[in-house]
Write a protein that holds these residues in place. Structure first.
Motif, short mmCIF file in Angstrom:
data_model
loop_
_atom_site.label_atom_id
_atom_site.label_comp_id
_atom_site.label_asym_id
_atom_site.label_seq_id
_atom_site.Cartn_x
_atom_site.Cartn_y
_atom_site.Cartn_z
N GLY A 1 0.80 -1.20 0.00
CA GLY A 1 0.00 0.00 0.00
C GLY A 1 0.84 1.26 0.00
N PRO A 2 0.23 2.41 -0.16
CA PRO A 2 0.96 3.68 -0.19
C PRO A 2 1.39 4.09 1.21
CG PRO A 2 -1.40 4.06 -0.33
CD PRO A 2 -1.22 2.57 -0.40
N PRO A 3 2.25 5.10 1.34
CA PRO A 3 2.66 5.59 2.66
C PRO A 3 1.44 6.01 3.47
CG PRO A 3 4.09 6.48 0.96
CD PRO A 3 2.98 5.79 0.25
N ALA A 4 1.45 5.64 4.76
CA ALA A 4 0.35 5.98 5.66
C ALA A 4 0.85 6.93 6.74
CB ALA A 4 -0.23 4.71 6.29
N ARG A 5 -0.04 7.83 7.20
CA ARG A 5 0.34 8.82 8.20
C ARG A 5 -0.45 8.62 9.48
NH1 ARG A 5 1.71 14.44 5.56
NH2 ARG A 5 2.34 13.84 3.46
N ASN A 6 0.13 9.16 10.58
CA ASN A 6 -0.64 9.19 11.81
C ASN A 6 -1.54 10.41 11.82
OD1 ASN A 6 1.29 11.18 12.13
ND2 ASN A 6 1.77 10.65 14.25
N SER A 7 -2.34 10.54 12.87
CA SER A 7 -3.38 11.57 12.87
C SER A 7 -2.83 12.99 12.86
CB SER A 7 -4.29 11.38 14.10
OG SER A 7 -3.52 11.44 15.30
N ASP A 8 -1.69 13.22 13.51
CA ASP A 8 -1.16 14.59 13.57
C ASP A 8 -0.10 14.87 12.51
OD1 ASP A 8 0.92 13.10 14.53
OD2 ASP A 8 1.03 14.08 16.49
N GLN A 9 0.05 13.96 11.55
CA GLN A 9 0.93 14.15 10.40
C GLN A 9 2.41 14.25 10.77
OE1 GLN A 9 -0.73 14.40 7.17
NE2 GLN A 9 -2.39 13.73 8.49
N THR A 10 2.80 13.69 11.93
CA THR A 10 4.21 13.76 12.34
C THR A 10 4.94 12.44 12.13
OG1 THR A 10 3.61 13.19 14.63
CG2 THR A 10 3.75 15.54 14.06
N ALA A 11 4.28 11.44 11.55
CA ALA A 11 4.93 10.15 11.30
C ALA A 11 4.35 9.55 10.03
CB ALA A 11 4.74 9.19 12.47
N VAL A 12 5.20 8.84 9.28
CA VAL A 12 4.81 8.15 8.05
C VAL A 12 5.31 6.72 8.11
CG1 VAL A 12 5.05 8.07 5.53
CG2 VAL A 12 4.83 10.28 6.69
N VAL A 13 4.45 5.78 7.69
CA VAL A 13 4.79 4.36 7.70
C VAL A 13 4.63 3.81 6.29
CG1 VAL A 13 4.12 2.08 8.52
CG2 VAL A 13 4.15 4.01 10.10
N ILE A 14 5.63 3.04 5.85
CA ILE A 14 5.56 2.32 4.57
C ILE A 14 5.73 0.84 4.88
CG2 ILE A 14 6.58 2.00 2.29
CD1 ILE A 14 7.56 4.86 2.40
N ASN A 15 4.68 0.04 4.70
CA ASN A 15 4.73 -1.39 4.96
C ASN A 15 5.28 -2.13 3.74
OD1 ASN A 15 3.54 -1.29 7.60
ND2 ASN A 15 1.55 -0.96 6.63
N PHE A 16 6.13 -3.13 4.00
CA PHE A 16 6.68 -3.92 2.89
C PHE A 16 7.03 -5.31 3.37
CE2 PHE A 16 10.41 -2.40 5.04
CZ PHE A 16 11.41 -3.34 4.81
N ASP A 17 7.19 -6.22 2.43
CA ASP A 17 7.68 -7.57 2.71
C ASP A 17 9.16 -7.62 2.35
OD1 ASP A 17 5.13 -8.25 3.44
OD2 ASP A 17 4.61 -9.12 1.49
N ALA A 18 9.97 -8.17 3.23
CA ALA A 18 11.42 -8.19 3.02
C ALA A 18 11.77 -8.86 1.70
CB ALA A 18 12.10 -8.91 4.18
N PHE A 19 12.73 -8.27 0.99
CA PHE A 19 13.18 -8.78 -0.29
C PHE A 19 14.67 -8.51 -0.40
CE2 PHE A 19 12.06 -4.40 -0.75
CZ PHE A 19 13.00 -3.85 -1.59
N LYS A 20 15.30 -9.00 -1.45
CA LYS A 20 16.73 -8.78 -1.66
C LYS A 20 17.04 -8.75 -3.14
CE LYS A 20 19.64 -12.19 -1.03
NZ LYS A 20 20.02 -12.49 -2.42
#
Length: 467
Positions: free
Chosen positions: A305-324
């Motif tokens: 999925g795309p980058p996700a933010r917390n409610s106050d816009q001070t953090a961003v999370v990018i979920n991924f599956d480990a790859f190499k």
């Protein structure tokens, strides 16, 4: 504030021998010893040692563990932590000169020795009240502190392309004057630095003021610097916990970006991210994962999925599956982050378009460009291995080969040991069998036997001659 590409957050301290203690300075004591007027060192007695004769035999009983090479001693009274000259505090936890850097300011703290009666001021600003340090008290220990703008007034020094090309170092020089009325050669000069790494500073040259040269070149010196990092970047477990490398392909992880300098900036945005195989030169390979704040088509297999933010816009999370990458076990993420102040709309979240997953670029594709103000490039690395591989790599290729060779040696030794053990068991069995066979032969030699008419085997005792 203009900056970019900050790598790590490190408080780098360069220590100078005898920079903070000289028994010739006012307020300093040798604790019963004698002061050498030539060297400024103490001549100690009664088994006391160290710069001020304040260190005795190590003991126990201190409240808490002494830090920064401090020693628990009771030569001057109840057990307490004796600190080296660069640190102070009940547990030696405080550095005598310290700087905290933000996007706009530097906070300088100076903690002289107990008994200090002199002055602390910015070099060439001794009589400027606007630049004066404020004297404060912490647990009955006085210290001096002031907040200065990085680039403006109070003898600010701006060094472009320092320590590297594109970097900016902001400096001030602090004078610790031990006699309140006289400037002497035993005063101390402390260089305070805030490093903004890989910053775009094309507009900073005009802000650099002229600074007079102090002719007292023999002052004792110390350097205190801090690397400024407005954003924290971590590779975490999907749940937010710490990752212990190496990890297997397919492990659910996330890239976590959080705003650290909330006093200056209010929100952040991850503008791009790419994966790198950790190699250099012609062996370097990259894969774009996020561009213009949206996942790329090429990232479909690994991003969740795309980058996700917390409610106050001070953090961003990018979920991924480990790859190499196929040619490396080292996976590096290189991401460009923008930080925005109050009212700056450039960090507002964007709507990505594409398939149902939402993957694809956003409609406003600005293309590639140079880093501008309030952008930071950060890098983090992790080791990823294939769970189906016969070689489990846990370090660099050379170390991995050494590890594999050691495993092969251990396996060989184990096989040889097993073979020796089996051979020992077989030899023992054969020996026992031979002994049993000899016992039967010996028993049969003590009797004669004959066979009756019905086939029954009869044994007739032999009469032994006694002559």
């Amino acid at each position: 504030m203009r900056f970019a590409a900050v790598v790590g957050c490190v408080l780098a301290l360069v220590l100078v021998s005898d920079a903070y203690f000289d028994c010739r300075r006012r307020g300093m004591s040798c604790n019963g010893g004698a002061c050498d007027p030539i060297t400024g060192s103490c001549i100690c007695i009664n088994n006391s040692t160290a710069k001020d004769c304040g260190l005795g035999p190590e003991t126990t009983g201190c409240v808490g563990e002494c830090q920064n090479d401090g020693t628990c001693t009771d030569i001057l009274g109840p057990p307490s932590c004796y600190c080296n000259e660069t640190f102070t505090g009940p547990l030696c936890e405080l550095r005598r000169s310290q700087v905290e850097c933000s996007g706009e300011n530097m906070t300088i703290t100076i903690r002289p020795y107990t008994g200090f009666v002199g002055r602390v001021y910015i070099r060439d600003q001794a009589n400027n009240d606007q630049c004066a340090f404020e004297e404060k008290t912490d647990e009955a220990t006085p210290y001096y502190q002031q907040i200065y703008n990085l680039r403006e007034d109070c003898s600010a020094i701006v060094k472009n392309d320092t320590p590297g090309v594109g970097d900016v170092t902001f400096q001030r020089e602090v004078i610790v004057q031990y006699n309140p009325n006289l400037e002497t050669r035993i005063d101390q000069i402390i260089t305070i630095s805030c490093e903004h790494i890989a910053a775009n500073t094309s507009d900073l040259d005009s802000t650099m003021p002229s600074v007079d040269v102090d002719q007292r070149t023999n002052l004792t010196r110390d350097d205190t610097k801090s690397v400024y990092e407005p954003v924290e970047f971590e590779i975490q477990e999907r749940t937010g916990g710490k990752v212990t490398p190496p990890v297997f392909i397919g492990r659910e992880l996330r890239l976590f970006f959080s705003l650290k300098d909330t006093a200056v900036f209010k929100t952040l945005n991850v503008e791009s991210c790419m994966a790198v195989n950790g190699l250099t030169g012609s062996n370097r390979k990259t894969q774009n994962l996020v561009q213009n704040s949206c996942p790329t088509i090429e990232s479909f297999e690994v991003l969740r999925g795309p980058p996700a933010r917390n409610s106050d816009q001070t953090a961003v999370v990018i979920n991924f599956d480990a790859f190499k990458f196929v040619d490396s076990h080292e996976l590096e993420f290189e991401c460009k982050i923008r930080t925005c102040k109050e009212g700056d709309t450039r960090c507002e979240p964007e709507t990505c378009f594409g398939a149902e997953t939402g993957f694809g670029r956003k409609k406003r594709d600005t293309g590639s460009r140079m880093l501008d103000d309030d952008e930071t490039v950060m890098r983090r690395r992790i080791t990823v291995i294939d769970p189906h591989s016969s070689q489990i790599i846990t370090g660099s290729p050379n170390k991995s080969k050494e590890c594999i060779q050691r495993i092969e040696i251990i396996v060989t030794i184990a096989i040889l040991a097993a073979a020796v053990f089996i051979l020992f068991i077989v030899t023992l069995c054969l020996a026992l069998r031979a002994l049993r066979s000899r016992a039967k032969t010996s028993a049969s030699s003590d009797t004669d036997s004959t066979t009756s008419s019905d086939g029954t085997r009869l044994r007739i005792p032999r009469v032994r001659s006694v002559f």
